[in-house]
Design an enzyme around this catalytic site. Structure first.
Site, PDB file in Angstrom:
ATOM      1  N   SER A 147     -36.209  16.648-137.910  1.00 38.72           N
ATOM      2  CA  SER A 147     -36.534  17.150-139.254  1.00 38.72           C
ATOM      3  C   SER A 147     -36.641  15.963-140.183  1.00 38.72           C
ATOM      4  O   SER A 147     -36.006  14.924-139.945  1.00 38.72           O
ATOM      5  CB  SER A 147     -35.419  18.075-139.748  1.00 38.72           C
ATOM      6  OG  SER A 147     -35.573  18.352-141.130  1.00 38.72           O
ATOM      7  N   TYR A 160     -26.249  19.803-141.071  1.00 38.59           N
ATOM      8  CA  TYR A 160     -27.554  19.980-140.419  1.00 38.59           C
ATOM      9  C   TYR A 160     -28.340  18.669-140.457  1.00 38.59           C
ATOM     10  O   TYR A 160     -28.896  18.229-139.441  1.00 38.59           O
ATOM     11  CB  TYR A 160     -28.337  21.096-141.117  1.00 38.59           C
ATOM     12  CG  TYR A 160     -29.781  21.209-140.682  1.00 38.59           C
ATOM     13  CD1 TYR A 160     -30.115  21.785-139.458  1.00 38.59           C
ATOM     14  CD2 TYR A 160     -30.822  20.734-141.493  1.00 38.59           C
ATOM     15  CE1 TYR A 160     -31.440  21.888-139.050  1.00 38.59           C
ATOM     16  CE2 TYR A 160     -32.144  20.830-141.097  1.00 38.59           C
ATOM     17  CZ  TYR A 160     -32.452  21.413-139.884  1.00 38.59           C
ATOM     18  OH  TYR A 160     -33.763  21.509-139.482  1.00 38.59           O
ATOM     19  N   LYS A 164     -29.657  16.238-137.348  1.00 40.68           N
ATOM     20  CA  LYS A 164     -31.059  15.858-137.117  1.00 40.68           C
ATOM     21  C   LYS A 164     -31.208  14.334-137.053  1.00 40.68           C
ATOM     22  O   LYS A 164     -32.062  13.807-136.330  1.00 40.68           O
ATOM     23  CB  LYS A 164     -31.954  16.478-138.196  1.00 40.68           C
ATOM     24  CG  LYS A 164     -32.056  18.005-138.075  1.00 40.68           C
ATOM     25  CD  LYS A 164     -32.661  18.401-136.733  1.00 40.68           C
ATOM     26  CE  LYS A 164     -32.924  19.884-136.612  1.00 40.68           C
ATOM     27  NZ  LYS A 164     -33.601  20.258-135.364  1.00 40.68           N
TER      28      LYS A 164
HETATM   29  N1  LIG Z   1     -38.973  25.500-140.811  1.00 39.78           N
HETATM   30  C1  LIG Z   1     -38.770  24.305-141.362  1.00 39.78           C
HETATM   31  O1  LIG Z   1     -39.021  24.083-142.556  1.00 39.78           O
HETATM   32  C2  LIG Z   1     -38.261  23.168-140.504  1.00 39.78           C
HETATM   33  C3  LIG Z   1     -38.214  21.890-141.059  1.00 39.78           C
HETATM   34  C4  LIG Z   1     -37.741  20.829-140.295  1.00 39.78           C
HETATM   35  C5  LIG Z   1     -37.333  21.037-139.004  1.00 39.78           C
HETATM   36  N2  LIG Z   1     -37.372  22.300-138.472  1.00 39.78           N
HETATM   37  C6  LIG Z   1     -36.932  22.450-137.081  1.00 39.78           C
HETATM   38  O2  LIG Z   1     -37.907  23.157-136.359  1.00 39.78           O
HETATM   39  C7  LIG Z   1     -37.292  23.775-135.227  1.00 39.78           C
HETATM   40  C8  LIG Z   1     -37.773  25.206-135.097  1.00 39.78           C
HETATM   41  O3  LIG Z   1     -37.392  25.927-136.233  1.00 39.78           O
HETATM   42  P1  LIG Z   1     -38.315  27.059-136.891  1.00 39.78           P
HETATM   43  O4  LIG Z   1     -38.479  26.669-138.328  1.00 39.78           O
HETATM   44  O5  LIG Z   1     -39.504  27.342-136.075  1.00 39.78           O
HETATM   45  O6  LIG Z   1     -37.280  28.274-136.870  1.00 39.78           O
HETATM   46  P2  LIG Z   1     -37.395  29.812-136.426  1.00 39.78           P
HETATM   47  O7  LIG Z   1     -38.741  30.361-136.698  1.00 39.78           O
HETATM   48  O8  LIG Z   1     -36.226  30.476-137.072  1.00 39.78           O
HETATM   49  O9  LIG Z   1     -37.191  29.743-134.850  1.00 39.78           O
HETATM   50  C9  LIG Z   1     -35.977  29.306-134.292  1.00 39.78           C
HETATM   51  C10 LIG Z   1     -36.063  29.530-132.803  1.00 39.78           C
HETATM   52  O10 LIG Z   1     -34.880  29.012-132.184  1.00 39.78           O
HETATM   53  C11 LIG Z   1     -34.250  30.033-131.405  1.00 39.78           C
HETATM   54  N3  LIG Z   1     -32.827  29.732-131.409  1.00 39.78           N
HETATM   55  C12 LIG Z   1     -31.968  29.720-132.435  1.00 39.78           C
HETATM   56  N4  LIG Z   1     -30.738  29.351-132.028  1.00 39.78           N
HETATM   57  C13 LIG Z   1     -30.828  29.107-130.695  1.00 39.78           C
HETATM   58  C14 LIG Z   1     -29.910  28.701-129.692  1.00 39.78           C
HETATM   59  N5  LIG Z   1     -28.627  28.463-129.974  1.00 39.78           N
HETATM   60  N6  LIG Z   1     -30.349  28.558-128.429  1.00 39.78           N
HETATM   61  C15 LIG Z   1     -31.655  28.811-128.107  1.00 39.78           C
HETATM   62  N7  LIG Z   1     -32.568  29.207-129.016  1.00 39.78           N
HETATM   63  C16 LIG Z   1     -32.157  29.357-130.288  1.00 39.78           C
HETATM   64  C17 LIG Z   1     -34.679  31.332-132.058  1.00 39.78           C
HETATM   65  O11 LIG Z   1     -34.694  32.460-131.186  1.00 39.78           O
HETATM   66  P3  LIG Z   1     -33.395  33.361-130.830  1.00 39.78           P
HETATM   67  O12 LIG Z   1     -32.915  33.931-132.124  1.00 39.78           O
HETATM   68  O13 LIG Z   1     -33.900  34.370-129.852  1.00 39.78           O
HETATM   69  O14 LIG Z   1     -32.424  32.419-130.198  1.00 39.78           O
HETATM   70  C18 LIG Z   1     -36.129  30.993-132.418  1.00 39.78           C
HETATM   71  O15 LIG Z   1     -36.951  31.110-131.273  1.00 39.78           O
HETATM   72  C19 LIG Z   1     -35.782  23.610-135.425  1.00 39.78           C
HETATM   73  O16 LIG Z   1     -35.346  22.516-134.637  1.00 39.78           O
HETATM   74  C20 LIG Z   1     -35.649  23.245-136.898  1.00 39.78           C
HETATM   75  O17 LIG Z   1     -34.506  22.462-137.153  1.00 39.78           O
HETATM   76  C21 LIG Z   1     -37.822  23.366-139.191  1.00 39.78           C
END
Ligand SMILES: NC(=O)c1ccc[n+]([C@@H]2O[C@H](COP(=O)([O-])OP(=O)(O)OC[C@H]3O[C@@H](n4cnc5c(N)ncnc54)[C@H](OP(=O)(O)O)[C@@H]3O)[C@@H](O)[C@H]2O)c1
Length: 254
Positions: A147, A160, A164
Site C-alpha cells: 500500500s 496497518y 504494509k
Molecule cells: N482499497 C484500497 O484503497 C487499498 C489501498 C492500498 C492497498 N490495498 C490493499 O489491497 C489489497 C486488497 O484489498 P481490497 O481493497 O481489494 O479489499 P476488499 O475488496 O475488501 O477485498 C479483500 C479480500 O481479502 C479477503 N480476505 C480478507 N481477510 C482475509 C484473510 N485473513 N485471509 C484470506 N483472505 C482474506 C476477502 O475475502 P473474505 O472476506 O472471503 O476473506 C477479500 O477477497 C489488500 O492487501 C489491501 O491492503 C487496498
C-alpha cells in the site's frame, strides 16, 4: 523472448483475497492471459462465484478457501496445490486486513495481533511455501500487494501502515535471497481504490474529499486499474524486475 510478453498459458497462479475488489480483478486478468487461477479467500462462496465467472468467460479457475492468518489453512492450500497441480508459477499475496482505525496510542493487542498475523505472518509463510515449490522448479514469481501507506502512514491507520511497510521490506528480502533460485519477488503499492476495504473513506464525504484533494489525478482508482501492474510483474514483460515496489496512486506520493 515470446511474442506476447504477457502470455501466461500453462501457468498455475494463486491469488489470495480474490473473492472481490483488487484480487478479483487480478484473478480475472491472469486467467484471461491463459493462467489457471486458484481463487482464494476465507469464504469459499465468494471465491466460487469468481471462479465460476472466470470459467463462464472461457478461462480456467478453481476456488479454494484459505484464511492466511491461519497456519493450518496455509498448509492445507499448499498440500492441495502439490497434489492437484504439482507446481506453482505465480503467487499474488493480496489478502489483508485493517481492523483498527484510531489513534496509534490506543491500539489494542487484539487489533495488533490480527493485523500482524494476516498482513505480515500470512504473506511471509505463503511466500515460504510458494518459494519452496518454485525452488524445486527453478522458477516462479511472487507479487505482494502492499500500500502507499507503507511510504506515507495513513492517519489513524498506524499498525496497518506498519504492516504494509513490513511487506515492502519482505518483498526486498525475498527478492534478494530467492533471485538466485530463479524466483522474482515484487510489490504493488496501491493508492485509494474503491473496494469494500476502503469503504469507510467512501461513505464519509468529508474524509473522501480530503483524500481526493491530495491526488494529482483528482480521483480514486477502480480495482481493475491495479490489475495491469500485477500482470506486468507476473509475466515475462518484467523478466529482469526483482525487488521492485511499484506505486500506483494517481500521483499521491509525488
Ligand atoms: N482499497 C484500497 O484503497 C487499498 C489501498 C492500498 C492497498 N490495498 C490493499 O489491497 C489489497 C486488497 O484489498 P481490497 O481493497 O481489494 O479489499 P476488499 O475488496 O475488501 O477485498 C479483500 C479480500 O481479502 C479477503 N480476505 C480478507 N481477510 C482475509 C484473510 N485473513 N485471509 C484470506 N483472505 C482474506 C476477502 O475475502 P473474505 O472476506 O472471503 O476473506 C477479500 O477477497 C489488500 O492487501 C489491501 O491492503 C487496498
Amino acid at each position: 523472448m515470446p511474442t506476447n510478453l504477457f502470455d501466461l498459458s500453462g501457468k498455475i497462479a494463486l491469488v489470495t483475497g480474490a473473492s472481490r475488489g483488487i484480487g478479483e480483478e487480478i484473478a480475472g486478468l491472469l486467467a484471461e492471459q491463459g493462467a489457471h487461477v486458484i481463487v482464494s479467500s476465507r469464504k469459499i462462496d465468494g471465491c466460487q462465484a469468481v471462479a465460476d465467472a472466470i470459467t463462464a468467460a472461457g478461462n480456467s479457475a478453481e476456488a479454494f478457501a484459505c484464511h492466511v492468518g491461519n497456519m493450518d489453512d496455509i498448509s492445507a492450500i499448499f498440500a492441495h496445490i502439490k497434489a492437484s497441480h504439482g507446481k506453482l508459477d505465480i503467487l499474488v499475496n493480496n489478502a489483508a486486513t485493517n481492523p483498527y482505525f484510531g489513534h496509534i496510542l490506543d491500539t489494542d493487542l487484539g487489533a495488533y495481533n490480527k493485523t500482524v498475523e494476516v498482513n505480515i505472518r500470512g504473506y511471509f509463510f505463503m511466500s515460504i511455501e510458494a518459494g519452496k515449490l518454485m525452488r524445486e522448479q527453478g522458477s516462479g514469481v511472487i507479487v505482494n500487494t502492499a500500500s502507499v501507506n507503507a511510504l506515507q502512514p495513513g492517519p489513524m491507520q498506524g499498525i496497518y501502515s506498519i504492516s504494509k511497510a513490513a511487506v515492502v521490506s519482505m518483498t526486498r528480502s525475498f527478492a534478494k535471497e530467492c533471485g538466485p533460485l530463479g524466483i522474482r519477488v515484487n510489490a504493488l503499492l496501491p493508492g485509494l481504490t474503491k473496494t469494500k476495504f476502503a469503504g469507510a473513506l467512501f461513505t464519509n464525504d468529508d474524509i473522501y474529499q480530503t483524500a481526493i484533494q491530495g491526488i494529482p489525478m483528482g480521483r480514486h482508482a477502480e480495482p481493475a486499474e491495479m490489475a495491469g501492474t500485477v500482470l506486468y510483474l507476473v509475466s515475462d514483460a518484467s523478466s529482469y524486475t526483482n525487488g521492485e515496489c511499484i506505486v500506483v496512486d494517481g500521483g499521491l506520493t509525488i
